[in-house]
Design a protein around this motif. Structure first.
Motif, PDB file in Angstrom:
ATOM      1  N   GLY A  63    -101.553 -52.448-136.168  1.00  0.00           N
ATOM      2  CA  GLY A  63    -100.540 -53.473-135.979  1.00  0.00           C
ATOM      3  C   GLY A  63     -99.972 -53.535-134.578  1.00  0.00           C
ATOM      4  O   GLY A  63     -99.320 -54.521-134.222  1.00  0.00           O
ATOM      5  N   SER A  64    -100.205 -52.498-133.752  1.00  0.00           N
ATOM      6  CA  SER A  64     -99.721 -52.529-132.369  1.00  0.00           C
ATOM      7  C   SER A  64    -100.492 -53.595-131.591  1.00  0.00           C
ATOM      8  O   SER A  64    -101.670 -53.865-131.851  1.00  0.00           O
ATOM      9  CB  SER A  64     -99.910 -51.167-131.695  1.00  0.00           C
ATOM     10  OG  SER A  64     -99.159 -50.166-132.338  1.00  0.00           O
ATOM     11  N   THR A  65     -99.814 -54.183-130.604  1.00  0.00           N
ATOM     12  CA  THR A  65    -100.450 -55.211-129.783  1.00  0.00           C
ATOM     13  C   THR A  65    -100.053 -55.018-128.325  1.00  0.00           C
ATOM     14  O   THR A  65     -99.109 -54.295-128.021  1.00  0.00           O
ATOM     15  CB  THR A  65    -100.020 -56.625-130.228  1.00  0.00           C
ATOM     16  OG1 THR A  65     -98.589 -56.741-130.121  1.00  0.00           O
ATOM     17  CG2 THR A  65    -100.444 -56.924-131.657  1.00  0.00           C
ATOM     18  N   GLY A  66    -100.809 -55.674-127.434  1.00  0.00           N
ATOM     19  CA  GLY A  66    -100.407 -55.702-126.028  1.00  0.00           C
ATOM     20  C   GLY A  66    -101.382 -55.006-125.094  1.00  0.00           C
ATOM     21  O   GLY A  66    -102.481 -54.565-125.468  1.00  0.00           O
ATOM     22  N   ASP A  67    -100.943 -54.891-123.832  1.00  0.00           N
ATOM     23  CA  ASP A  67    -101.802 -54.340-122.778  1.00  0.00           C
ATOM     24  C   ASP A  67    -102.144 -52.877-123.002  1.00  0.00           C
ATOM     25  O   ASP A  67    -103.231 -52.423-122.616  1.00  0.00           O
ATOM     26  CB  ASP A  67    -101.131 -54.515-121.412  1.00  0.00           C
ATOM     27  CG  ASP A  67    -101.085 -55.975-120.968  1.00  0.00           C
ATOM     28  OD1 ASP A  67    -101.893 -56.770-121.498  1.00  0.00           O
ATOM     29  OD2 ASP A  67    -100.242 -56.304-120.120  1.00  0.00           O
ATOM     30  N   ASP A  68    -101.228 -52.111-123.603  1.00  0.00           N
ATOM     31  CA  ASP A  68    -101.527 -50.697-123.849  1.00  0.00           C
ATOM     32  C   ASP A  68    -102.685 -50.563-124.844  1.00  0.00           C
ATOM     33  O   ASP A  68    -103.535 -49.676-124.704  1.00  0.00           O
ATOM     34  CB  ASP A  68    -100.296 -49.964-124.368  1.00  0.00           C
ATOM     35  CG  ASP A  68     -99.193 -49.865-123.331  1.00  0.00           C
ATOM     36  OD1 ASP A  68     -99.524 -49.809-122.131  1.00  0.00           O
ATOM     37  OD2 ASP A  68     -98.011 -49.851-123.716  1.00  0.00           O
ATOM     38  N   VAL A  69    -102.733 -51.445-125.839  1.00  0.00           N
ATOM     39  CA  VAL A  69    -103.846 -51.435-126.790  1.00  0.00           C
ATOM     40  C   VAL A  69    -105.140 -51.825-126.064  1.00  0.00           C
ATOM     41  O   VAL A  69    -106.194 -51.203-126.280  1.00  0.00           O
ATOM     42  CB  VAL A  69    -103.576 -52.386-127.964  1.00  0.00           C
ATOM     43  CG1 VAL A  69    -104.792 -52.438-128.894  1.00  0.00           C
ATOM     44  CG2 VAL A  69    -102.340 -51.949-128.732  1.00  0.00           C
ATOM     45  N   ARG A  70    -105.069 -52.822-125.203  1.00  0.00           N
ATOM     46  CA  ARG A  70    -106.262 -53.210-124.431  1.00  0.00           C
ATOM     47  C   ARG A  70    -106.773 -52.040-123.597  1.00  0.00           C
ATOM     48  O   ARG A  70    -107.983 -51.839-123.453  1.00  0.00           O
ATOM     49  CB  ARG A  70    -105.951 -54.400-123.517  1.00  0.00           C
ATOM     50  CG  ARG A  70    -105.750 -55.713-124.236  1.00  0.00           C
ATOM     51  CD  ARG A  70    -105.671 -56.882-123.267  1.00  0.00           C
ATOM     52  NE  ARG A  70    -105.452 -58.123-123.985  1.00  0.00           N
ATOM     53  CZ  ARG A  70    -104.258 -58.603-124.287  1.00  0.00           C
ATOM     54  NH1 ARG A  70    -103.168 -57.931-123.915  1.00  0.00           N
ATOM     55  NH2 ARG A  70    -104.135 -59.732-124.949  1.00  0.00           N
ATOM     56  N   GLN A  71    -105.842 -51.256-123.032  1.00  0.00           N
ATOM     57  CA  GLN A  71    -106.239 -50.111-122.223  1.00  0.00           C
ATOM     58  C   GLN A  71    -107.005 -49.099-123.078  1.00  0.00           C
ATOM     59  O   GLN A  71    -108.031 -48.561-122.664  1.00  0.00           O
ATOM     60  CB  GLN A  71    -105.012 -49.454-121.603  1.00  0.00           C
ATOM     61  CG  GLN A  71    -105.310 -48.314-120.651  1.00  0.00           C
ATOM     62  CD  GLN A  71    -105.926 -48.801-119.350  1.00  0.00           C
ATOM     63  OE1 GLN A  71    -105.395 -49.662-118.665  1.00  0.00           O
ATOM     64  NE2 GLN A  71    -107.084 -48.245-119.021  1.00  0.00           N
ATOM     65  N   VAL A  72    -106.518 -48.826-124.272  1.00  0.00           N
ATOM     66  CA  VAL A  72    -107.204 -47.912-125.187  1.00  0.00           C
ATOM     67  C   VAL A  72    -108.589 -48.446-125.531  1.00  0.00           C
ATOM     68  O   VAL A  72    -109.588 -47.705-125.546  1.00  0.00           O
ATOM     69  CB  VAL A  72    -106.367 -47.691-126.459  1.00  0.00           C
ATOM     70  CG1 VAL A  72    -107.192 -47.019-127.552  1.00  0.00           C
ATOM     71  CG2 VAL A  72    -105.139 -46.843-126.149  1.00  0.00           C
ATOM     72  N   GLN A  73    -108.669 -49.733-125.822  1.00  0.00           N
ATOM     73  CA  GLN A  73    -109.961 -50.333-126.162  1.00  0.00           C
ATOM     74  C   GLN A  73    -110.927 -50.255-124.978  1.00  0.00           C
ATOM     75  O   GLN A  73    -112.138 -50.024-125.167  1.00  0.00           O
ATOM     76  CB  GLN A  73    -109.748 -51.780-126.615  1.00  0.00           C
ATOM     77  CG  GLN A  73    -108.991 -51.872-127.946  1.00  0.00           C
ATOM     78  CD  GLN A  73    -108.481 -53.260-128.264  1.00  0.00           C
ATOM     79  OE1 GLN A  73    -108.240 -54.077-127.353  1.00  0.00           O
ATOM     80  NE2 GLN A  73    -108.288 -53.545-129.554  1.00  0.00           N
ATOM     81  N   ARG A  74    -110.415 -50.410-123.777  1.00  0.00           N
ATOM     82  CA  ARG A  74    -111.237 -50.276-122.563  1.00  0.00           C
ATOM     83  C   ARG A  74    -111.764 -48.857-122.436  1.00  0.00           C
ATOM     84  O   ARG A  74    -112.942 -48.636-122.124  1.00  0.00           O
ATOM     85  CB  ARG A  74    -110.401 -50.660-121.341  1.00  0.00           C
ATOM     86  CG  ARG A  74    -111.175 -50.808-120.045  1.00  0.00           C
ATOM     87  CD  ARG A  74    -110.272 -51.323-118.931  1.00  0.00           C
ATOM     88  NE  ARG A  74    -109.601 -52.551-119.341  1.00  0.00           N
ATOM     89  CZ  ARG A  74    -108.289 -52.729-119.306  1.00  0.00           C
ATOM     90  NH1 ARG A  74    -107.492 -51.757-118.904  1.00  0.00           N
ATOM     91  NH2 ARG A  74    -107.760 -53.877-119.697  1.00  0.00           N
ATOM     92  N   TYR A  75    -110.870 -47.869-122.691  1.00  0.00           N
ATOM     93  CA  TYR A  75    -111.297 -46.473-122.649  1.00  0.00           C
ATOM     94  C   TYR A  75    -112.413 -46.215-123.656  1.00  0.00           C
ATOM     95  O   TYR A  75    -113.442 -45.599-123.346  1.00  0.00           O
ATOM     96  CB  TYR A  75    -110.120 -45.547-122.983  1.00  0.00           C
ATOM     97  CG  TYR A  75    -109.049 -45.419-121.924  1.00  0.00           C
ATOM     98  CD1 TYR A  75    -109.325 -45.661-120.581  1.00  0.00           C
ATOM     99  CD2 TYR A  75    -107.757 -45.044-122.274  1.00  0.00           C
ATOM    100  CE1 TYR A  75    -108.335 -45.538-119.617  1.00  0.00           C
ATOM    101  CE2 TYR A  75    -106.765 -44.909-121.320  1.00  0.00           C
ATOM    102  CZ  TYR A  75    -107.050 -45.160-119.989  1.00  0.00           C
ATOM    103  OH  TYR A  75    -106.071 -45.019-119.034  1.00  0.00           O
ATOM    104  N   LEU A  76    -112.206 -46.668-124.883  1.00  0.00           N
ATOM    105  CA  LEU A  76    -113.159 -46.386-125.946  1.00  0.00           C
ATOM    106  C   LEU A  76    -114.534 -46.971-125.654  1.00  0.00           C
ATOM    107  O   LEU A  76    -115.572 -46.332-125.891  1.00  0.00           O
ATOM    108  CB  LEU A  76    -112.634 -46.923-127.281  1.00  0.00           C
ATOM    109  CG  LEU A  76    -111.449 -46.163-127.880  1.00  0.00           C
ATOM    110  CD1 LEU A  76    -110.817 -46.961-129.008  1.00  0.00           C
ATOM    111  CD2 LEU A  76    -111.871 -44.787-128.389  1.00  0.00           C
TER     112      LEU A  76
END
Length: 464
Positions: A374-387
Motif C-alpha cells: 500500500g505504500s506509494t511514492g519515490d521511495d517505493v520506486r527507489q526500492v523497485q529500482r534496486y530490486l
C-alpha cells in the motif's frame, strides 16, 4: 498496552480529581500501607487483612495500569477521594502488622483468569455502603471460619481469579512513546494503537478496521487514526501525538470496561512489549541491527560518535558508540538502549536524512518510513529500482516495474531478497533491508560485488 508491573512510585491527588488539591508522590508500598491503615483495622484476623490488602493493591494497580487519570489529562495516578478511589491520609501513622504484611505482598495482585490487567477490585465497607465487590467487614467472619485470603477473594470476586505473585518492580514509565507516530513508522507502539483502534471500532463502526495488525503504520492505520480524531474532536491529521495517544487509551479502557469490576478483560495477544524493550551488550538480532544502522549513520556525521559495523551483535564497539551517543545527547551514559535513547537516536537519524545524507556511491539513506503493502511514492520506486538491478546478478530476486506502488509483486521480490541475504523475510522494507539493497546496488554499479551473504558496512557521505 504493555504487561503490568509494580511502579516504584505512585502519585496521589489529595482530593477529588478536578480539585486544586496537592499531589504527593510516595513509594508504592508506602501508599498501600497508608491505604490499609486508613481503610481497615489492625485487630482484624490476619487473613482478612491480607485479603483486603490484595484488593487495595489490585485497585491501585488497575488505576495505574490503565492510566485512568493521565489519559484524561490529569498529572496524577490516583486520588484519595473515597468517592472515586481509596482512602489515603498524608503523614498518618502506619500500623506495624499492616506494614509487615504489605512488605511481604505488595508486588502481588488479583487478576481474572484469561486476562492480563490487574482486576479492578471494587470494594466497600459492607455496613454503611454495599457494592458488587468485596465487603471489608464481610471478610472478618470468613477469616474467622478459616477461609484463606485467596478463598475470601474468590468469595467476593468469583472462582475464576488468580493472584499474580512477584510481579516486576520498575520506575513508572508513561505509555506514550515520547515521539508522535505517523505514516511509515513501525514497532510495538504502532501495534498497540492498531489493536486498540480495532477494538474501539466495534463500538464506533465509522472507524475502519486495520488489517493486518503488524506494527507498521500504513495507510489503513492512518485512515483509522483520522476517523478516530474526527469522532473525538481532535485535529484529523492522522498523526498519533500525545493527545491522540491518551484519548485512544482512555476510550479503549472505557469500551473494554478495564476500569470496572465486570471488565471485558485484556487478552495476552492485545498486550505489546515496548519496542525494543532494552537492548544491551550481548544481545543479538534485528533490533540490534536496526540500532547499529542508525548509529553507523550518526557516527559518520557526528565526530563524537565512533562509526560501527552493522553485525546484529551488541559488542564492545557498539556499547562504546552508544555511550558516546548518550553523552552527546545528555542522556544517562549506561550503554543500554532504552526507549529514550532509541527515540533520540531515531530523531538524530531523521535529522541526517532530512539534510540529504547519502551512502557512498550516491545512494540515499533509509528514508525513515517503513515501506509495506500500500505504500506509494519515490521511495517505493527507489526500492523497485534496486530490486531490478539486483535481479540481474542474483536471479532468485525477481525484477519489478518502477510503478511507485508497493503491491504484491514488490512484496514478493522483497521477500526473495531477504531470504537470499539472510534477513527476516517480512516483506517489509525497514532500515536493514533498505541499507543492504542500497549497498549491493552501489556495488553492482561500481563493479565491486561482495562475497555471497556478506553483510556490508555503511560508508556514508553528505551530498555536495
Amino acid at each position: 498496552m504493555a504487561e503490568p508491573y509494580i511502579p516504584q512510585y505512585i502519585t496521589v491527588h489529595l482530593g477529588p480529581p478536578s480539585s486544586n488539591a496537592q499531589n504527593v508522590t510516595v513509594t508504592f508500598p508506602d501508599y498501600i500501607k497508608n491505604v490499609a491503615s486508613s481503610e481497615i483495622y489492625p485487630t482484624w484476623p490476619e487473613n482478612a487483612i491480607r485479603a483486603n490488602i490484595y484488593a487495595q493493591i489490585s485497585f491501585a494497580l488497575n488505576r495505574f495500569y490503565t492510566e485512568w487519570y493521565p489519559s484524561q489529562g490529569y498529572s496524577f495516578d490516583i486520588t484519595n477521594s473515597t468517592a472515586y478511589d481509596q482512602a489515603f491520609v498524608a503523614g498518618r501513622d502506619i500500623f506495624e502488622n499492616i506494614s509487615q504484611i504489605v512488605d511481604e505482598i505488595f508486588n502481588n495482585y488479583v487478576q481474572r483468569q484469561g486476562s492480563v490487567e490487574p482486576l479492578f477490585t471494587q470494594y466497600c465497607n459492607g455496613t454503611t455502603v454495599t457494592c458488587d465487590g468485596l465487603s471489608q467487614w464481610g471478610t472478618v467472619p470468613l477469616a474467622e471460619q478459616g477461609y484463606t485470603p485467596y478463598e475470601i477473594l474468590q468469595h467476593f470476586y468469583g472462582e475464576d481469579i488468580n493472584i499474580v505473585q512477584n510481579a516486576p518492580v520498575r520506575l513508572p514509565n508513561p505509555s506514550y512513546p515520547g515521539i508522535p507516530l505517523r505514516l511509515g513508522d513501525g514497532g510495538n507502539d504502532v501495534r498497540t494503537i492498531q489493536v486498540q483502534l480495532n477494538r474501539i471500532s466495534n463500538n464506533y463502526p465509522r472507524i475502519p478496521k486495520i488489517s493486518p495488525v503488524d506494527g507498521i503504520f500504513g495507510k489503513s492505520t492512518e485512515d483509522a487514526v483520522k476517523e478516530f480524531q474526527r469522532i473525538f474532536n481532535l485535529t484529523p491529521d492522522g498523526i498519533v501525538g500525545q493527545a491522540t495517544w491518551y484519548r485512544i487509551s482512555y476510550i479503549f479502557t472505557s469500551v473494554k470496561r478495564l476500569a470496572e469490576l465486570d471488565s471485558e478483560g485484556l487478552a495476552l495477544e492485545e498486550v505489546s512489549q515496548q519496542f525494543p524493550g532494552e537492548v544491551r551488550r550481548g544481545d543479538t538480532g534485528d533490533p540490534v541491527r536496526v540500532m547499529q544502522y542508525y548509529l553507523a549513520v550518526i557516527g559518520n556525521f557526528y565526530e563524537t560518535v565512533p562509526p560501527i559495523q552493522v553485525t546484529g551483535t551488541f559488542d564492545q564497539a557498539t556499547e562504546d558508540a552508544v555511550i558516546a551517543f548518550q553523552k552527546t545527547y545528555g542522556l544517562t551514559a549506561d550503554g543500554i538502549v532504552g526507549r529514550r535513547t532509541w527515540n533520540d537516536m531515531y530523531r538524530a537519524y531523521r535529522g541526517i536524512v532530512e539534510s540529504n545524507g547519502f551512502i557512498a556511491g550516491g545512494q540515499p539513506l533509509f528514508p525513515g518510513t517503513t515501506l509495506t503493502i500500500g505504500s506509494t511514492g519515490d521511495d517505493v520506486r527507489q526500492v523497485q529500482r534496486y530490486l531490478t538491478a539486483i535481479s540481474e546478478v542474483y536471479p532468485e530476486v525477481p525484477a519489478v516495474p518502477e510503478t511507485g506502488l508497493y503491491g504484491p509483486q514488490t512484496q514478493n521480490a522483497v521477500i526473495q531478497f531477504q531470504n537470499r541475504f539472510n534477513i527476516t523475510p517480512s516483506g517489509v522494507v525497514g532500515p536493514i533491508t533498505w541499507g543492504l539493497m542500497a549497498s549491493i546496488y552501489s556495488d553492482i554499479q561500481s563493479g565491486n560485488l561482495r562475497e555471497s551473504n556478506q553483510f556490508p558496512g555503511y560508508e556514508l557521505q553528505e551530498e555536495g
